[in-house]
Design a protein around this motif. Structure first.
Motif, mmCIF file in Angstrom:
data_model
loop_
_atom_site.group_PDB
_atom_site.id
_atom_site.type_symbol
_atom_site.label_atom_id
_atom_site.label_comp_id
_atom_site.label_asym_id
_atom_site.label_seq_id
_atom_site.Cartn_x
_atom_site.Cartn_y
_atom_site.Cartn_z
ATOM 1 N N ALA A 39 0.804 -1.320 -0.155
ATOM 2 C CA ALA A 39 -0.104 -0.073 0.060
ATOM 3 C C ALA A 39 1.056 1.297 0.070
ATOM 4 N N SER A 40 1.918 1.230 0.699
ATOM 5 C CA SER A 40 2.955 2.395 0.785
ATOM 6 C C SER A 40 3.517 2.620 -0.564
ATOM 7 N N ALA A 41 3.930 1.733 -1.424
ATOM 8 C CA ALA A 41 4.413 1.800 -2.661
ATOM 9 C C ALA A 41 3.240 2.516 -3.503
ATOM 10 N N ALA A 42 1.933 1.904 -3.486
ATOM 11 C CA ALA A 42 0.956 2.512 -4.267
ATOM 12 C C ALA A 42 0.782 4.008 -4.198
ATOM 13 N N ASN A 43 0.792 4.255 -2.683
ATOM 14 C CA ASN A 43 0.533 5.588 -2.429
ATOM 15 C C ASN A 43 1.650 6.586 -3.150
ATOM 16 N N ARG A 44 2.965 5.930 -3.188
ATOM 17 C CA ARG A 44 3.781 6.907 -3.864
ATOM 18 C C ARG A 44 3.915 6.698 -5.274
ATOM 19 N N ASN A 70 13.684 -4.759 0.928
ATOM 20 C CA ASN A 70 12.589 -5.221 0.568
ATOM 21 C C ASN A 70 12.273 -4.373 -0.652
ATOM 22 N N GLY A 71 10.770 -4.437 -1.008
ATOM 23 C CA GLY A 71 10.667 -3.772 -2.395
ATOM 24 C C GLY A 71 10.097 -2.444 -2.201
ATOM 25 N N VAL A 72 10.229 -1.941 -1.104
ATOM 26 C CA VAL A 72 9.662 -0.499 -0.815
ATOM 27 C C VAL A 72 10.718 0.164 -0.448
ATOM 28 N N ASP A 73 11.477 -0.112 0.669
ATOM 29 C CA ASP A 73 12.513 0.675 1.140
ATOM 30 C C ASP A 73 13.732 1.054 0.399
ATOM 31 N N ASN A 74 14.127 -0.130 -0.393
ATOM 32 C CA ASN A 74 15.169 -0.145 -1.252
ATOM 33 C C ASN A 74 14.982 0.917 -2.439
ATOM 34 N N TRP A 75 13.557 1.285 -2.600
ATOM 35 C CA TRP A 75 13.194 2.320 -3.854
ATOM 36 C C TRP A 75 12.624 3.683 -3.594
ATOM 37 N N LEU A 82 11.552 7.777 -11.283
ATOM 38 C CA LEU A 82 11.127 7.030 -12.419
ATOM 39 C C LEU A 82 9.944 7.400 -12.877
ATOM 40 N N VAL A 83 8.783 7.155 -11.591
ATOM 41 C CA VAL A 83 7.301 7.673 -12.126
ATOM 42 C C VAL A 83 7.219 8.973 -12.377
ATOM 43 N N ASN A 84 7.842 9.914 -11.919
ATOM 44 C CA ASN A 84 7.807 11.430 -12.416
ATOM 45 C C ASN A 84 8.616 11.582 -13.640
ATOM 46 N N ARG A 85 8.968 10.504 -14.194
ATOM 47 C CA ARG A 85 9.468 10.626 -15.472
ATOM 48 C C ARG A 85 8.520 9.917 -16.486
ATOM 49 N N GLY A 86 7.653 9.371 -16.145
ATOM 50 C CA GLY A 86 6.685 8.746 -17.086
ATOM 51 C C GLY A 86 6.667 7.116 -17.159
ATOM 52 N N TYR A 87 7.232 6.748 -16.281
ATOM 53 C CA TYR A 87 7.485 5.202 -16.349
ATOM 54 C C TYR A 87 6.496 4.640 -15.421
ATOM 55 N N CYS A 88 5.752 3.416 -15.737
ATOM 56 C CA CYS A 88 5.175 2.394 -14.906
ATOM 57 C C CYS A 88 6.190 1.673 -14.166
ATOM 58 N N VAL A 89 6.176 1.790 -12.884
ATOM 59 C CA VAL A 89 7.278 1.270 -11.979
ATOM 60 C C VAL A 89 6.545 0.207 -11.085
ATOM 61 N N PHE A 90 7.212 -1.081 -10.720
ATOM 62 C CA PHE A 90 6.726 -2.056 -10.035
ATOM 63 C C PHE A 90 7.881 -2.429 -9.283
ATOM 64 N N SER A 91 7.832 -2.969 -8.075
ATOM 65 C CA SER A 91 8.789 -3.548 -7.323
ATOM 66 C C SER A 91 8.270 -4.829 -6.380
ATOM 67 N N LEU A 92 9.120 -5.779 -6.223
ATOM 68 C CA LEU A 92 8.435 -6.809 -5.222
ATOM 69 C C LEU A 92 9.518 -7.286 -4.237
#
Length: 294
Positions: A39-44, A70-75, A82-92
């Motif tokens: 949820a934290s990642a999606a909110n960002r 982990n997939g949040v703190d590392n990123w 990357l999101v601010n530059r128009g990329y769809c970004v995902f992490s696991l």
């Protein structure tokens, strides 16, 4: 900090991992933590499965964290960049050991690669893209190579960027050579934290992974390294050989950059600028010390 004290930090991390496996933690707590992180990642702005890649950036980017991360703190810095530059970004999250919810990237690397393969399939299905790009830090810059080489990942990945990756293992500034003087130490590492044992230079895992060449056809590779890396040593062991590989020492772009292993993936906007150049080479711009404010 004295050199010998700095060198002891990675060894302390090894011991921490071994001790962590003995700490009982409730499964419910682990599940709650994973849900909170997602949820934290999606909110960002990342891990948004409604995101559709644009014509400018047609491939989703999957971020692959390192050992203990982990997939949040590392990123927390690179994903929004990357999101601010128009990329769809995902992490696991990957590589979780039973009873150890606070640390990831510790399980067998081949099994973690299977988790990555499933996650990439999920991202491609959600976005409708034919291929993805991967960006990994530390073990995250190594583990996907198993996916590319042995699990069919080359058909689904266009570009792979490794930030301070453990491609040919690490000596931890020579500390791994001391393991032979401690009876049972190798077995303890292998049993308690398989991924750490597999990242030691000369491991059977790395021998198999690198046999026959570092790369696979059809994938573009970029490796970003820092001369001040104290975790993956020697730092030049991070570089790959093969066709369509670009190896970059960050100090060749900015001699003033003092980032070590963690900072290169977590905070370094000069490295981030090189990531975007690798993802979109047709619109690449020169990376300099001024890229820190770009």
């Amino acid at each position: 900090m004295l050199p010998w004290k700095r060198a002891l930090r990675p060894l302390a991390a090894l011991l921490l991992a071994a001790v962590a496996t003995a700490v009982p933690v409730a499964t419910a707590q682990a599940e709650t933590q994973a849900e909170t992180q997602s949820a934290s990642a999606a909110n960002r702005g990342w891990n948004d499965y409604s995101c559709k890649p644009s014509a400018a950036h047609p491939r989703p980017v999957v971020l692959v964290h390192g050992t203990f991360a982990n997939g949040v703190d590392n990123w927390l810095a690179l994903a929004p960049y990357l999101v601010n530059r128009g990329y769809c970004v995902f992490s696991l999250d990957y590589g979780q050991l039973p009873g150890v919810p606070l640390f990831y990237g510790l399980g067998p690397i081949d099994k973690s690669a299977e988790q990555l393969a499933a996650f990439v399939d999920k991202v491609l299905a959600a976005t409708g893209a034919a291929e993805t790009d991967l960006v990994g830090h530390s073990q995250g810059g190594l583990m996907p190579r198993y996916y590319l080489k042995f699990l069919g990942g080359a058909a689904e990945v266009h570009t792979f960027v490794g930030i301070a990756p453990s491609n040919h293992g690490t000596t931890l500034n020579g500390l791994t050579h001391l393991l032979k003087y401690f009876p049972g130490a190798d077995d303890l590492l292998t049993t308690a934290t398989p991924a750490l044992a597999q990242q030691v230079a000369g491991s059977a895992f790395l021998t198999r992974l690198n046999a026959g060449g570092d790369t696979v056809p059809g994938v573009r590779y970029t490796v970003l390294a820092t001369r001040y890396d104290e975790v993956v040593t020697p730092y030049r062991s991070q570089f790959l050989s093969g066709s369509d590989v670009r190896n970059v020492l960050i100090q060749d772009l900015c001699p003033l950059d003092l980032s070590e292993h963690a900072a290169l993936g977590l905070l370094d906007r000069i490295a981030f600028h090189e990531v975007t150049n690798a993802l979109d080479p047709a619109h690449a711009t020169a990376t300099t010390c001024l890229s820190v404010v770009g």
